[in-house]
Design a protein around this motif. Structure first.
Motif, short mmCIF file in Angstrom:
data_model
loop_
_atom_site.label_atom_id
_atom_site.label_comp_id
_atom_site.label_asym_id
_atom_site.label_seq_id
_atom_site.Cartn_x
_atom_site.Cartn_y
_atom_site.Cartn_z
N ASP A 12 0.83 -1.21 0.00
CA ASP A 12 0.00 0.00 0.00
C ASP A 12 0.86 1.26 0.00
OD1 ASP A 12 -2.34 -1.45 -0.03
OD2 ASP A 12 -2.57 -1.45 2.15
N ASP A 13 1.98 1.23 0.74
CA ASP A 13 2.87 2.39 0.77
C ASP A 13 3.49 2.64 -0.60
OD1 ASP A 13 2.35 2.83 3.45
OD2 ASP A 13 4.08 1.66 4.12
N GLN A 14 3.89 1.58 -1.28
CA GLN A 14 4.47 1.73 -2.60
C GLN A 14 3.43 2.27 -3.59
OE1 GLN A 14 5.75 -2.34 -3.07
NE2 GLN A 14 7.92 -1.78 -2.81
N LEU A 15 2.20 1.81 -3.47
CA LEU A 15 1.13 2.31 -4.33
C LEU A 15 0.87 3.79 -4.09
CD1 LEU A 15 -1.47 -0.61 -4.29
CD2 LEU A 15 0.06 0.05 -6.15
N SER A 16 0.90 4.21 -2.84
CA SER A 16 0.71 5.62 -2.52
C SER A 16 1.83 6.47 -3.10
CB SER A 16 0.63 5.82 -1.01
OG SER A 16 -0.51 5.18 -0.50
N ALA A 17 3.05 5.97 -3.01
CA ALA A 17 4.19 6.69 -3.58
C ALA A 17 4.07 6.77 -5.10
CB ALA A 17 5.49 6.01 -3.17
N ASP A 18 3.68 5.67 -5.72
CA ASP A 18 3.48 5.67 -7.18
C ASP A 18 2.38 6.65 -7.58
OD1 ASP A 18 5.43 3.78 -7.48
OD2 ASP A 18 4.07 2.12 -7.95
N MET A 19 1.31 6.69 -6.79
CA MET A 19 0.20 7.59 -7.08
C MET A 19 0.67 9.04 -7.02
SD MET A 19 -3.00 7.95 -7.81
CE MET A 19 -3.95 6.55 -7.31
N THR A 20 1.45 9.37 -6.02
CA THR A 20 1.98 10.72 -5.89
C THR A 20 2.83 11.09 -7.10
OG1 THR A 20 1.99 10.51 -3.49
CG2 THR A 20 3.34 12.26 -4.42
N GLU A 21 3.69 10.17 -7.51
CA GLU A 21 4.56 10.42 -8.65
C GLU A 21 3.76 10.56 -9.95
OE1 GLU A 21 7.78 11.41 -10.66
OE2 GLU A 21 7.75 11.09 -8.50
N LEU A 22 2.74 9.72 -10.12
CA LEU A 22 1.91 9.80 -11.32
C LEU A 22 1.10 11.10 -11.36
CD1 LEU A 22 0.71 6.11 -11.56
CD2 LEU A 22 2.11 7.32 -13.25
N LYS A 23 0.60 11.53 -10.22
CA LYS A 23 -0.14 12.79 -10.16
C LYS A 23 0.78 13.96 -10.54
CE LYS A 23 -4.32 11.85 -8.50
NZ LYS A 23 -5.56 12.34 -9.08
N ARG A 24 2.02 13.92 -10.06
CA ARG A 24 2.99 14.96 -10.39
C ARG A 24 3.28 14.96 -11.90
NH1 ARG A 24 6.85 13.87 -6.78
NH2 ARG A 24 5.86 15.27 -5.31
N GLU A 25 3.44 13.75 -12.45
CA GLU A 25 3.69 13.64 -13.89
C GLU A 25 2.48 14.14 -14.69
OE1 GLU A 25 4.90 10.39 -17.34
OE2 GLU A 25 4.74 9.73 -15.25
N GLN A 26 1.28 13.81 -14.24
CA GLN A 26 0.07 14.25 -14.92
C GLN A 26 -0.01 15.78 -14.92
OE1 GLN A 26 -3.70 13.35 -12.98
NE2 GLN A 26 -4.57 12.79 -14.97
N PHE A 27 0.34 16.39 -13.80
CA PHE A 27 0.35 17.84 -13.70
C PHE A 27 1.33 18.45 -14.70
CE2 PHE A 27 2.07 21.72 -11.72
CZ PHE A 27 0.91 22.44 -11.54
N ASN A 28 2.53 17.88 -14.75
CA ASN A 28 3.55 18.38 -15.68
C ASN A 28 3.12 18.18 -17.14
OD1 ASN A 28 5.28 19.26 -13.67
ND2 ASN A 28 6.30 17.29 -13.52
N LEU A 29 2.48 17.07 -17.44
CA LEU A 29 2.01 16.82 -18.80
C LEU A 29 0.94 17.82 -19.20
CD1 LEU A 29 1.86 12.92 -18.82
CD2 LEU A 29 3.43 14.36 -20.14
N ARG A 30 0.09 18.19 -18.26
CA ARG A 30 -0.94 19.18 -18.56
C ARG A 30 -0.31 20.54 -18.91
NH1 ARG A 30 -4.23 17.13 -14.13
NH2 ARG A 30 -3.51 18.89 -12.90
#
Length: 67
Positions: A12-30
């Motif tokens: 679950d901790d790894q998934l939360s970290a991945d989610m944070t990283e993906l959200k950051r990437e999504q923001f940058n892509l926008r």
């Protein structure tokens, strides 16, 4: 893109970290999309689906913990 088996193998901790990283990437892509600097437009869709996979798995785990 990670397969569902790879995602299920994470804690679950790894998934939360991945989610944070993906959200950051999504923001940058926008931002890149808004300024017409986007190199791979398909990456937006990939990131969005990866986020959905993680959220789905987190929901499954939450429901399993309640039962």
């Amino acid at each position: 893109m990670a397969s569902i088996e790879d995602i299920r193998a994470k804690t679950d901790d790894q998934l939360s970290a991945d989610m944070t990283e993906l959200k950051r990437e999504q923001f940058n892509l926008r931002f890149q999309s808004a300024t017409n600097q986007l190199e791979r437009p398909a990456r937006i869709k990939e990131v969005r689906r990866e986020i959905a996979r993680i959220k789905t798995l987190q929901g499954e785990r939450a429901r399993a913990a309640k039962a």
